[in-house]
Design a protein around this motif. Structure first.
Motif, PDB file in Angstrom:
ATOM      1  N   LYS A   6     -53.240  44.820 -24.204  1.00 50.14           N
ATOM      2  CA  LYS A   6     -53.976  46.054 -24.488  1.00 50.14           C
ATOM      3  C   LYS A   6     -54.187  46.925 -23.249  1.00 50.14           C
ATOM      4  N   TYR A   7     -54.406  46.320 -22.100  1.00 51.67           N
ATOM      5  CA  TYR A   7     -54.765  47.056 -20.885  1.00 51.67           C
ATOM      6  C   TYR A   7     -53.700  46.871 -19.809  1.00 51.67           C
ATOM      7  N   SER A   8     -53.043  47.961 -19.448  1.00 49.34           N
ATOM      8  CA  SER A   8     -52.000  47.878 -18.415  1.00 49.34           C
ATOM      9  C   SER A   8     -52.570  47.427 -17.072  1.00 49.34           C
ATOM     10  N   GLN A   9     -53.867  47.669 -16.849  1.00 45.85           N
ATOM     11  CA  GLN A   9     -54.501  47.263 -15.591  1.00 45.85           C
ATOM     12  C   GLN A   9     -54.444  45.747 -15.385  1.00 45.85           C
ATOM     13  N   TYR A  10     -54.313  44.994 -16.476  1.00 44.71           N
ATOM     14  CA  TYR A  10     -54.262  43.538 -16.372  1.00 44.71           C
ATOM     15  C   TYR A  10     -52.839  43.006 -16.181  1.00 44.71           C
ATOM     16  N   ALA A  59     -82.436  32.964 -24.306  1.00 46.90           N
ATOM     17  CA  ALA A  59     -83.258  32.032 -25.089  1.00 46.90           C
ATOM     18  C   ALA A  59     -84.698  32.530 -25.186  1.00 46.90           C
ATOM     19  N   GLU A  60     -85.133  33.316 -24.205  1.00 46.20           N
ATOM     20  CA  GLU A  60     -86.495  33.858 -24.212  1.00 46.20           C
ATOM     21  C   GLU A  60     -86.593  35.151 -25.016  1.00 46.20           C
ATOM     22  N   GLY A  61     -85.477  35.613 -25.582  1.00 44.22           N
ATOM     23  CA  GLY A  61     -85.485  36.821 -26.387  1.00 44.22           C
ATOM     24  C   GLY A  61     -85.297  38.107 -25.611  1.00 44.22           C
ATOM     25  N   VAL A  62     -84.827  38.017 -24.369  1.00 43.18           N
ATOM     26  CA  VAL A  62     -84.624  39.204 -23.548  1.00 43.18           C
ATOM     27  C   VAL A  62     -83.212  39.746 -23.812  1.00 43.18           C
ATOM     28  N   PRO A  63     -83.105  41.001 -24.279  1.00 40.20           N
ATOM     29  CA  PRO A  63     -81.785  41.558 -24.552  1.00 40.20           C
ATOM     30  C   PRO A  63     -81.050  41.952 -23.279  1.00 40.20           C
ATOM     31  N   HIS A  64     -79.738  41.968 -23.368  1.00 43.93           N
ATOM     32  CA  HIS A  64     -78.875  42.343 -22.245  1.00 43.93           C
ATOM     33  C   HIS A  64     -77.698  43.108 -22.829  1.00 43.93           C
ATOM     34  N   LEU A  65     -77.389  44.272 -22.275  1.00 52.42           N
ATOM     35  CA  LEU A  65     -76.333  45.132 -22.796  1.00 52.42           C
ATOM     36  C   LEU A  65     -75.402  45.544 -21.664  1.00 52.42           C
ATOM     37  N   VAL A  66     -74.093  45.315 -21.851  1.00 52.32           N
ATOM     38  CA  VAL A  66     -73.105  45.673 -20.828  1.00 52.32           C
ATOM     39  C   VAL A  66     -71.837  46.198 -21.498  1.00 52.32           C
ATOM     40  N   PRO A  67     -71.100  47.073 -20.799  1.00 53.51           N
ATOM     41  CA  PRO A  67     -69.801  47.497 -21.327  1.00 53.51           C
ATOM     42  C   PRO A  67     -68.759  46.402 -21.076  1.00 53.51           C
ATOM     43  N   VAL A  68     -67.812  46.276 -22.000  1.00 60.69           N
ATOM     44  CA  VAL A  68     -66.731  45.296 -21.842  1.00 60.69           C
ATOM     45  C   VAL A  68     -65.417  45.903 -22.324  1.00 60.69           C
ATOM     46  N   THR A  69     -64.340  45.475 -21.689  1.00 58.03           N
ATOM     47  CA  THR A  69     -63.014  45.706 -22.245  1.00 58.03           C
ATOM     48  C   THR A  69     -62.735  44.511 -23.141  1.00 58.03           C
ATOM     49  N   PHE A  70     -61.951  44.700 -24.180  1.00 62.14           N
ATOM     50  CA  PHE A  70     -61.820  43.660 -25.201  1.00 62.14           C
ATOM     51  C   PHE A  70     -60.516  43.841 -25.955  1.00 62.14           C
ATOM     52  N   ALA A  71     -60.175  42.843 -26.734  1.00 62.38           N
ATOM     53  CA  ALA A  71     -59.045  42.923 -27.654  1.00 62.38           C
ATOM     54  C   ALA A  71     -59.464  42.264 -28.963  1.00 62.38           C
ATOM     55  N   ALA A 124     -66.254  48.751 -25.333  1.00 66.58           N
ATOM     56  CA  ALA A 124     -67.367  48.505 -26.255  1.00 66.58           C
ATOM     57  C   ALA A 124     -68.562  48.057 -25.434  1.00 66.58           C
ATOM     58  N   ARG A 125     -69.720  48.066 -26.062  1.00 65.30           N
ATOM     59  CA  ARG A 125     -70.919  47.513 -25.428  1.00 65.30           C
ATOM     60  C   ARG A 125     -71.185  46.159 -26.068  1.00 65.30           C
ATOM     61  N   LEU A 126     -71.476  45.185 -25.233  1.00 67.41           N
ATOM     62  CA  LEU A 126     -71.779  43.833 -25.682  1.00 67.41           C
ATOM     63  C   LEU A 126     -73.274  43.601 -25.542  1.00 67.41           C
ATOM     64  N   ALA A 127     -73.897  43.207 -26.640  1.00 66.59           N
ATOM     65  CA  ALA A 127     -75.316  42.863 -26.610  1.00 66.59           C
ATOM     66  C   ALA A 127     -75.461  41.358 -26.763  1.00 66.59           C
ATOM     67  N   VAL A 154     -61.436  38.228 -34.759  1.00 68.42           N
ATOM     68  CA  VAL A 154     -61.771  37.625 -33.464  1.00 68.42           C
ATOM     69  C   VAL A 154     -61.729  38.710 -32.387  1.00 68.42           C
ATOM     70  N   VAL A 155     -62.791  38.756 -31.582  1.00 61.69           N
ATOM     71  CA  VAL A 155     -62.863  39.664 -30.431  1.00 61.69           C
ATOM     72  C   VAL A 155     -62.869  38.802 -29.175  1.00 61.69           C
ATOM     73  N   VAL A 156     -62.079  39.201 -28.193  1.00 63.03           N
ATOM     74  CA  VAL A 156     -62.027  38.464 -26.930  1.00 63.03           C
ATOM     75  C   VAL A 156     -62.306  39.415 -25.771  1.00 63.03           C
ATOM     76  N   PHE A 157     -63.050  38.925 -24.794  1.00 68.25           N
ATOM     77  CA  PHE A 157     -63.188  39.614 -23.513  1.00 68.25           C
ATOM     78  C   PHE A 157     -63.219  38.542 -22.433  1.00 68.25           C
ATOM     79  N   ALA A 158     -63.046  38.963 -21.191  1.00 70.98           N
ATOM     80  CA  ALA A 158     -63.008  37.996 -20.095  1.00 70.98           C
ATOM     81  C   ALA A 158     -63.725  38.572 -18.881  1.00 70.98           C
ATOM     82  N   VAL A 159     -64.129  37.688 -18.016  1.00 72.98           N
ATOM     83  CA  VAL A 159     -64.686  38.098 -16.732  1.00 72.98           C
ATOM     84  C   VAL A 159     -63.483  38.353 -15.829  1.00 72.98           C
ATOM     85  N   ASP A 160     -63.326  39.602 -15.405  1.00 75.90           N
ATOM     86  CA  ASP A 160     -62.144  39.968 -14.638  1.00 75.90           C
ATOM     87  C   ASP A 160     -62.481  40.242 -13.176  1.00 75.90           C
TER      88      ASP A 160
END
Length: 133
Positions: A106-110, A23-35, A16-19, A40-46
């Motif tokens: 969810k992810y065998s890589q983990y 605090a200054e209103g600057v958007p940031h969009l990145v892909p994430v793996t998640f469950a 998925a993409r996480l938006a 409840v949606v969870v993702f982690a810094v891997d």
């Protein structure tokens, strides 16, 4: 698409993409793996390569916990297009928090190397979706 159908379609997606927004209103969009578990949606810094584990997405969540996830499917047959969106409030948990097991399931890589850094849990308040058929 009903909220339940959107949640099911989203949960089945591999990425998925996480938006986030600073605090200054600057958007940031990145892909994430998640469950997903319920609303409840969870993702982690891997361990995938990054310039740092002090990521902008984590800083943005600390400043503004409102986040949005988007999963989608594209096909040249536009009747098969779909997207599912999850809007919620995120919280950064310490490394090794219990929801890491959701990602491992969810992810065998983990399986060999579970995420070892920050874990983000998002309580979803709105599920939306659309399909071309």
């Amino acid at each position: 698409m009903t909220p339940e159908e959107a949640r099911d379609r989203f949960a089945a997606a591999r990425v998925a993409r996480l938006a986030t927004v600073s605090a200054e209103g600057v958007p940031h969009l990145v892909p994430v793996t998640f469950a997903v578990r319920g609303d409840v949606v969870v993702f982690a810094v891997d361990h995938k390569p990054k310039s740092s584990v002090a990521l902008r997405r984590l800083r943005n969540i600390a400043e503004n916990p409102a986040v949005c996830f988007l999963a989608d499917g594209y096909d040249e047959d536009w009747s098969r297009l779909w997207w599912a969106r999850a809007d919620g409030v995120a919280q950064v948990l310490p490394p090794g928090s219990e929801p890491v097991s959701w990602l491992v399931a969810k992810y065998s890589q983990y399986a060999q190397r579970p995420p070892e850094h920050a874990v983000v849990v998002t309580e979803i308040h709105t599920w939306r979706g659309w399909t071309g058929s």
